[in-house]
Write a protein that holds these residues in place. Structure first.
Motif, mmCIF file in Angstrom:
data_model
loop_
_atom_site.group_PDB
_atom_site.id
_atom_site.type_symbol
_atom_site.label_atom_id
_atom_site.label_comp_id
_atom_site.label_asym_id
_atom_site.label_seq_id
_atom_site.Cartn_x
_atom_site.Cartn_y
_atom_site.Cartn_z
ATOM 1 N N ASN A 256 8.324 -53.632 13.310
ATOM 2 C CA ASN A 256 8.031 -53.776 11.878
ATOM 3 C C ASN A 256 7.263 -52.614 11.271
ATOM 4 N N LYS A 303 17.643 -53.313 14.535
ATOM 5 C CA LYS A 303 16.872 -53.521 13.289
ATOM 6 C C LYS A 303 16.550 -52.191 12.606
ATOM 7 N N LYS A 304 16.106 -51.221 13.403
ATOM 8 C CA LYS A 304 15.749 -49.914 12.813
ATOM 9 C C LYS A 304 16.994 -49.238 12.229
ATOM 10 N N GLU A 306 19.682 -50.759 11.126
ATOM 11 C CA GLU A 306 20.048 -51.496 9.901
ATOM 12 C C GLU A 306 19.221 -51.033 8.708
ATOM 13 N N LYS A 307 17.942 -50.816 8.988
ATOM 14 C CA LYS A 307 17.035 -50.385 7.911
ATOM 15 C C LYS A 307 17.492 -49.037 7.337
ATOM 16 N N LYS A 310 20.696 -49.393 5.214
ATOM 17 C CA LYS A 310 20.406 -49.878 3.855
ATOM 18 C C LYS A 310 19.789 -48.779 3.016
ATOM 19 N N LYS A 311 18.782 -48.125 3.569
ATOM 20 C CA LYS A 311 18.023 -47.141 2.784
ATOM 21 C C LYS A 311 18.902 -45.972 2.330
#
Ligand code: KG4
Ligand code: ZN
Length: 395
Positions: A256, A303-304, A306-307, A310-311
């Motif tokens: 996170n 997760k990283k 995916e981030k 999106k960004k």
């Protein structure tokens, strides 16, 4: 355009000869990999001095075999002695490799110059001792043949490895990319998230602050008394765990944090504390541990990624490097295509997940085509970064 590529950055000696028909089409004339895994196994990892010795020993026979297979090995009718100044040049380049100095003098005197446009060579990142053997070998060849040498970044090679698409027989294609593209490189030495804004324009978004993913796999494997390289063995154990009960829970490092960096050493330490007081590890325990380790690795990597998707509004995702052979990770990353409608995920064919010469030929070809490479490389770089472009210092 025919390119011969040499890869010696770690523990595989690999040579490929590739005929590029157009920007996106090529034919493999020869593609040979000699793995040293059996030699390094007893040391529990790659032993640099041994790797260098093996590369030195393997390069020349592999080179001859590759040219022969590619139909490019042609004997002279009569021996043609090298000039004194040519021999002096060779002695300067191969001053620490007497074996190959002798081999190559013999080669130049007995064999004709093959019809090659250039030589591509890995000049980093990797084990410096290993890199030097291939680099000097290639330098010696290009000096006498008077053809171009293209110094190539190993990690850029892994990116290209994932874009190889089989057409028919020995004919292949390079997948066309849609930008912005994101690449997650996961190997024994690297864990990097790279933004590719346009062809070969790279920006490092994040990387591991300590151990690489493959390194973590190998260390965890050792804690479970599994042989090097441990990645595939941990992965196999993980697939054997079918039980739904959860007795083991490992951390998800940096999950996170508001950046794209990774850390895997804490995960390995957590495994260390779990196994250290165990007198005997049951097969069940090992399977669950391996499975939970893979859950943690996958969750953090996915997760990283995916981030970043999106960004940056990513259209193509390329997964590359030795760890991309992992079935669980392959499945989890491919699943992102369902989550992001316009996303296409490129995974390397299992044959090309590890180090190979073909990926160096491809990366070298694109560098050559763009005129974007160091024209007169003089050394290797163990920590070479994937530059956005080399154009600034290629003049
Ligand atoms: O790219 P590579 O062949 O060499 C480097 O440039 O480092 O990657 C080797 C790494 C090793 O750490 C190995 O354990 C890992 O890739 N690896 C795997 C799998 N196959 C190889 N890790 C997890 N699952 C696998 N199936
Ligand atoms: Zn590699």
């Amino acid at each position: 355009m025919k390119i011969l590529a040499i890869e010696t950055s770690c523990d595989e000696t690999a040579i490929s000869v590739v005929d590029f028909k157009s920007k996106y089409k090529f034919e493999i004339l020869s593609d040979i990999i000699l793995s040293q895994i059996d030699i390094h196994k007893e040391y529990g990892g790659v032993f640099p001095a041994l790797a260098k010795r093996e590369h030195t020993k393997n390069l020349y026979p592999l080179f001859l075999k590759s040219l022969k297979k590619a139909g490019l090995l042609e004997k002279r009718k009569t021996i043609q002695k090298l000039e004194k100044k040519e021999i002096r040049k060779l002695e300067k380049i191969l001053n620490r490799d007497e074996e190959n100095l002798k081999n190559l003098i013999d080669f130049f005197e007995n064999y004709k110059k093959p019809k090659l446009s250039a030589l591509a060579i890995t000049y980093g990142p990797g084990l410096e001792m290993s890199l030097w053997t291939g680099f000097n070998f290639a330098k010696a060849l290009t000096t006498i043949w008077d053809i171009k040498i293209i110094p190539t970044n190993h990690m850029e090679g892994h990116i290209f490895s994932s874009l190889i698409k089989k057409e028919k027989g020995n004919n292949f294609q390079v997948s066309k990319l849609k930008y912005p593209t994101l690449s997650l490189l996961i190997s024994g030495g690297h864990t990097e998230l790279i933004l590719i804004e346009s062809e070969m324009k790279y920006k490092l978004l994040g990387q591991t602050l300590d151990d690489a993913v493959g390194e973590a796999y190998d260390k965890v494997a050792r804690l479970m008394n599994l042989e090097y390289p441990g990645g595939p063995k941990v992965s196999k154990l993980a697939t054997e765990w079918k039980n739904e009960n959860k007795n083991i829970s490992l951390p998800r490092p940096m999950l996170n944090k508001p950046n794209f960096d990774f850390s895997f050493s804490g995960l390995k330490t957590a495994v260390f504390y779990l196994v250290k007081d165990k007198k005997k590890m049951t097969q069940n325990f090992k399977q669950e541990l391996a499975s939970e380790f893979e859950n943690a690795v996958s969750e953090v990597l996915v997760k990283k990624t995916e981030k970043a998707i999106k960004k940056y509004g990513i259209k193509n995702l390329i997964i590359g490097g030795g760890v991309s052979a992992n079935d669980r990770l392959r499945k989890d990353f491919k699943n992102l295509e369902k989550k992001f409608q316009d996303l296409e995920v490129f995974l390397p064919n299992k044959k090309y997940t590890g180090d190979n010469g073909l990926m160096i030929a491809l990366a070298g070809f694109y560098r050559l085509k763009n005129g974007d490479y160091l024209k007169n490389p003089t050394k290797v770089f163990g920590n070479l970064k994937l530059k956005m472009t080399c154009r600034i210092n290629s003049k």
